[in-house]
Design an enzyme around this catalytic site. Structure first.
Site, PDB file in Angstrom:
ATOM      1  N   LYS A 123      -6.674 -13.199  26.435  1.00 55.38           N
ATOM      2  CA  LYS A 123      -6.879 -12.997  25.005  1.00 55.38           C
ATOM      3  C   LYS A 123      -7.462 -11.616  24.707  1.00 55.38           C
ATOM      4  O   LYS A 123      -6.991 -10.896  23.833  1.00 55.38           O
ATOM      5  CB  LYS A 123      -7.778 -14.107  24.452  1.00 55.38           C
ATOM      6  CG  LYS A 123      -8.062 -13.992  22.971  1.00 55.38           C
ATOM      7  CD  LYS A 123      -9.393 -13.341  22.756  1.00 55.38           C
ATOM      8  CE  LYS A 123      -9.608 -13.013  21.284  1.00 55.38           C
ATOM      9  NZ  LYS A 123     -10.928 -12.394  21.093  1.00 55.38           N
ATOM     10  N   ASP A 133      -6.726 -16.722  19.780  1.00 60.22           N
ATOM     11  CA  ASP A 133      -8.131 -17.113  19.791  1.00 60.22           C
ATOM     12  C   ASP A 133      -8.267 -18.449  19.082  1.00 60.22           C
ATOM     13  O   ASP A 133      -7.278 -19.082  18.742  1.00 60.22           O
ATOM     14  CB  ASP A 133      -8.968 -16.059  19.078  1.00 60.22           C
ATOM     15  CG  ASP A 133      -8.446 -15.843  17.688  1.00 60.22           C
ATOM     16  OD1 ASP A 133      -8.252 -16.827  16.949  1.00 60.22           O
ATOM     17  OD2 ASP A 133      -8.214 -14.690  17.307  1.00 60.22           O
TER      18      ASP A 133
END
Length: 212
Positions: free
Chosen positions: A120, A138
Site C-alpha cells: 500500500k 487503504d
DNA sequence: ATCCCGAGGG
DNA sequence: CCCTCTGGAT
C-alpha cells in the site's frame, strides 16, 4: 456497478474536485515516504501534527538517521504504533543512505524492501511521487470499493486488481485520492452520509437506517 | 491470526 | 465506553 455507472461515478467525483491531492504534508519525496509510513492506522491530521517538527529537524534520510530511534520516537509519540514506526523509519533511512544514495527508489521492489513499507505504501509513493497509475488500497478505498460495488473483494489485493481493471484510464491516477476523500468525508465507516452523497445514484449500498 | 498503539469522535 | 484512522511484520 456497470461500466457506465463507474464512468458516471468518477466523472461526478472529478467535477467536484478536479485536482485531488494528499492531505499529508511533505516537501520532498523522502518526507512523503516517511509521512505515508507514519500514516498506518492513524489519521492524516495526527500525522501532520507530529511530522512538522520531525521534518523540520530531519528533512533527509541522513539527518533522520542521526536522530536515532529515540529521537524519532520523541517526535511521533502522539501517533499510534509509534515504537514500531520509529524503528522502521530509522532502518529505512539507513538503507536509503547506504544503498540508494540517500534517494527514495522509484521501483516497487526496492520500496517494498524497506522496513515498514508494504504494498500500500509503495503504491502511494509510486503514484504521488512518480505519477504511476497505481491503486493503493487503504481502509477507505477497501470500504468504499466494497460498499459501492465498484470493486468488491475479500482482501486489499483483490480489490486493487479489480480497480486496475475497472477504473477507466482517464481517471486512474487521481482515483486513489477521490476514493480516499470520498471515504473520509462522505462514505464514512461508522455513519455514511448517504443523504449528502453525490454518487449515490450509482452505488449498490443500501443504508439500513433509512437516511436516504 | 495477532500484535503494535495514541488521539479523536460518537 | 467502543470504533476508527491512507498497514506491516511476525
Amino acid at each position: 456497478m456497470t461500466p457506465a455507472h463507474i464512468e458516471s461515478f468518477f466523472a461526478t467525483l472529478k467535477a467536484a474536485n478536479p485536482q485531488p491531492e494528499t492531505e499529508l504534508e511533505f516537501t520532498n519525496v523522502f518526507e512523503l515516504l516517511a509521512a505515508v509510513l507514519l500514516s498506518a492506522q492513524a489519521t492524516d491530521v495526527s500525522v501532520n501534527k507530529a511530522s512538522r517538527a520531525l521534518f523540520a529537524a530531519a528533512p533527509t534520510p541522513a539527518k533522520m538517521l542521526a536522530l536515532e530511534v529515540e529521537g524519532v520516537e520523541r517526535h511521533i509519540k502522539t501517533i499510534g504504533l509509534y515504537r514500531t514506526k520509529a524503528r522502521h523509519l530509522i532502518e529505512t533511512c539507513r538503507i536509503l543512505v547506504e544503498q540508494h544514495g540517500g534517494q527514495v527508489p522509484a521501483q516497487r521492489e526496492a520500496l517494498e524492501a524497506l522496513p515498514g513499507v508494504g504494498r500500500k505504501t509503495a503504491n502511494v509513493v509510486l503514484n504521488v511521487a512518480f505519477g504511476e497509475p497505481t491503486m493503493a488500497v487503504d481502509t477507505h478505498i477497501f470500504r468504499v470499493s466494497n460498499r459501492t460495488g465498484l470493486a468488491p473483494g475479500k482482501n486489499p489485493l483483490e480489490v486493487e486488481q479489480k480497480l486496475l481493471r475497472r477504473v477507466p484510464e482517464a481517471y486512474r491516477v487521481d482515483a486513489h485520492h477521490w476514493l480516499i476523500l470520498h471515504g473520509r468525508y462522505v462514505c464514512q465507516a461508522r455513519l455514511p452520509r448517504c443523504a449528502a452523497c453525490q454518487v449515490r445514484a450509482w452505488c449498490d449500498f443500501e443504508p439500513k437506517s433509512a437516511a436516504v
